[in-house]
Scaffold this motif. Structure first.
Motif, short mmCIF file in Angstrom:
data_model
loop_
_atom_site.label_atom_id
_atom_site.label_comp_id
_atom_site.label_asym_id
_atom_site.label_seq_id
_atom_site.Cartn_x
_atom_site.Cartn_y
_atom_site.Cartn_z
N LEU A 33 -40.93 -17.31 -29.11
CA LEU A 33 -40.16 -16.06 -29.03
C LEU A 33 -40.43 -15.32 -27.72
O LEU A 33 -39.52 -14.72 -27.14
CB LEU A 33 -40.50 -15.17 -30.23
N GLU A 34 -41.68 -15.36 -27.26
CA GLU A 34 -42.00 -14.73 -25.98
C GLU A 34 -41.15 -15.34 -24.87
O GLU A 34 -40.60 -14.62 -24.03
CB GLU A 34 -43.49 -14.94 -25.66
N TRP A 35 -41.06 -16.66 -24.86
CA TRP A 35 -40.33 -17.33 -23.78
C TRP A 35 -38.82 -17.26 -23.98
O TRP A 35 -38.06 -17.30 -23.00
CB TRP A 35 -40.81 -18.77 -23.65
N PHE A 36 -38.38 -17.15 -25.21
CA PHE A 36 -36.96 -16.89 -25.46
C PHE A 36 -36.59 -15.55 -24.84
O PHE A 36 -35.60 -15.44 -24.09
CB PHE A 36 -36.68 -16.89 -26.96
N ASP A 37 -37.38 -14.52 -25.14
CA ASP A 37 -37.13 -13.19 -24.59
C ASP A 37 -37.17 -13.20 -23.06
O ASP A 37 -36.38 -12.53 -22.39
CB ASP A 37 -38.16 -12.19 -25.12
N TRP A 38 -38.11 -13.96 -22.51
CA TRP A 38 -38.28 -13.99 -21.06
C TRP A 38 -37.13 -14.74 -20.38
O TRP A 38 -36.61 -14.32 -19.35
CB TRP A 38 -39.61 -14.66 -20.73
#
Length: 440
Positions: A33-38
């Motif tokens: 999710l962190e990298w999706f958001d990023w």
């Protein structure tokens, strides 16, 4: 292969298999999710440029959007230092919960920011604030997750287990790219530019609740807890051994030089490949995103193989193969892309397979170079600073140099960084299978 990541030799540690598997899953979902958001920022940068910057000059608006992308990276070192220190003091688990919530807050702010037409330059300002929040979170998340997964992994399979980090990173990137393809295909261009690009930012903020629930049940790193216990015991008799400032500086510099080539290559071929094809080769946006999605599926399958090979052949050989591939192949790969989607698919797939060699074992490699008492602080500073200098600027440099007809200069830049990285890695000792407690 993926099942092996979760089950390999659990008896080598004291925690139960069920808890260890749940902790690895929680770390991976949060990382996803962190990298999706990023990543959705890079994927939707052409739409963000039209919505939150002055649309009268499209080229300037896109460059401004990519500059804000780089600004987010600029705050990663601060986040790495802040949360790296926090992870060494209060634990990896607490830090990873905090960074995930901060990233979600940044995504929500981007989702609700009014357009440039509505509030003028304040829209651009709010975007900068949101990216600064995400930069802080991203620096801390990368630092803590690299150390955490490596520390809960069995030594003989640390490369394979640590591949879960980039596996989740890549799935998050893939979801972002797939959403870009879906929104571009499902909505008229005017609607996608008006409000459709906001959907993934709302989605990323909402899904953070799921990751939060999972991460609350994670175990703390046993390696970290043993270090804390040992430090407490030593302070009663003698001072805790410390590395000299010179040693820390040298190790940090080597990590940064190693990260230079890997970061420029990674961000060029994961977050920006489709945008490059759309911008400079007039590739249909929907087709470009779709081609990138299929290339990333191949990459995801290759990441655990990269970790497995690092456990089998060693860390140094697979890393040197990666550098060699892009020293030789960057010009042919970039030159392969035309306005035909299949050219993007082939070029990106080849590049990502070689990137998987490094991605599959990078968290293990870096964790094995640093003692536990300094691990997250050193990773936080060196990694985040390298990403800010090399990774965050890669899309901007690519856009600018190709726009000036100097695309060859960008390729030479990659080759030079890979040569430097190869020289650094050649000096490292092989760390395959070492005990993290024994690293000094």
């Amino acid at each position: 292969m993926v099942n092996s990541i979760l089950t390999a030799n659990p008896k080598e540690h004291g925690a139960t298999l069920q808890l260890r598997r749940r902790s690895l899953l929680a770390s991976s979902v949060g990382n996803l999710l962190e990298w999706f958001d990023w990543t959705i920022y890079a994927v939707f940068s052409p739409f963000i440029a039209k919505a939150l910057f002055d649309p009268s000059d499209p080229t300037s608006a896109l460059l401004s959007t990519l500059a804000v992308f780089a600004v987010g990276f600029a705050f990663r070192p601060l986040g790495g230092i802040l949360f790296g220190t926090l992870a060494d003091r209060v634990g990896r688990r607490t830090t990873m919960i905090t960074t995930m919530l901060l990233m979600a807050a940044g995504s929500l702010l981007i989702a609700v920011t009014p357009s440039y037409a509505a509030i003028g330059g304040f829209a651009s300002l709010l975007l900068v604030v949101a990216r600064l929040l995400q930069g802080l979170a991203h620096g801390g998340e990368t630092t803590a997750s690299y150390a955490y997964v490596s520390e809960i992994a069995p030594p003989r399979h640390r490369g394979l287990w640590s591949s879960a980090v980039f596996l989740s990173v890549s799935v998050g990137t893939l979801f972002a790219t797939a959403l870009g393809a879906g929104i571009s295909a499902a909505l008229p261009e005017a609607d996608a530019a008006d409000w459709g690009w906001r959907i993934p930012f709302f989605l990323g903020a909402g899904l953070a609740v799921v990751a939060l629930v999972l991460r609350r049940g994670m175990m703390e790193s046993e390696v970290y807890e043993e270090q804390i216990a040992a430090t407490g015991e030593r302070t009663t008799t003698t001072e805790t051994p410390k590395l000299s400032r010179r040693t820390l500086i040298v190790r940090g510099l080597k990590l940064m030089l190693y990260e230079g080539g890997t970061n420029v290559v990674y961000y060029t071929w994961t977050s920006f490949a489709a945008v490059f094809a759309i911008t400079y080769h007039d590739m249909n946006p929907s087709s470009a995103f779709l081609a990138s999605v299929f290339a990333q599926l191949i990459y995801i399958a290759a990441i655990p193989i990269g970790g497995f090979l690092a456990d089998t052949w060693g860390r140094k050989p697979v890393t040197l193969i990666f550098y060699s591939a892009f020293i030789i192949g960057i010009f042919p790969l970039m030159g392969m892309i035309t306005d035909e989607p299949w050219t993007l698919f082939i070029a990106q797939s080849i590049a990502l397979v070689f990137i998987a060699l490094v991605a599959g074992s990078k968290p293990a490699v870096l964790s094995e170079l640093l003692p536990t008492q300094y691990r997250t602080r050193m990773l936080g500073f060196s990694l985040s600073l390298a990403v800010a200098i090399f990774g965050g600027t890669a899309p901007y440099l690519n856009q600018w140099l190709y726009g000036e007809g100097l695309g060859w200069a960008f390729n030479v830049y990659i080759i030079v960084l890979c040569l430097i990285g190869m020289a650094v890695v050649s000096t490292w000792r092989e760390t395959k299978g070492v005990s993290l407690q024994d690293i000094t």
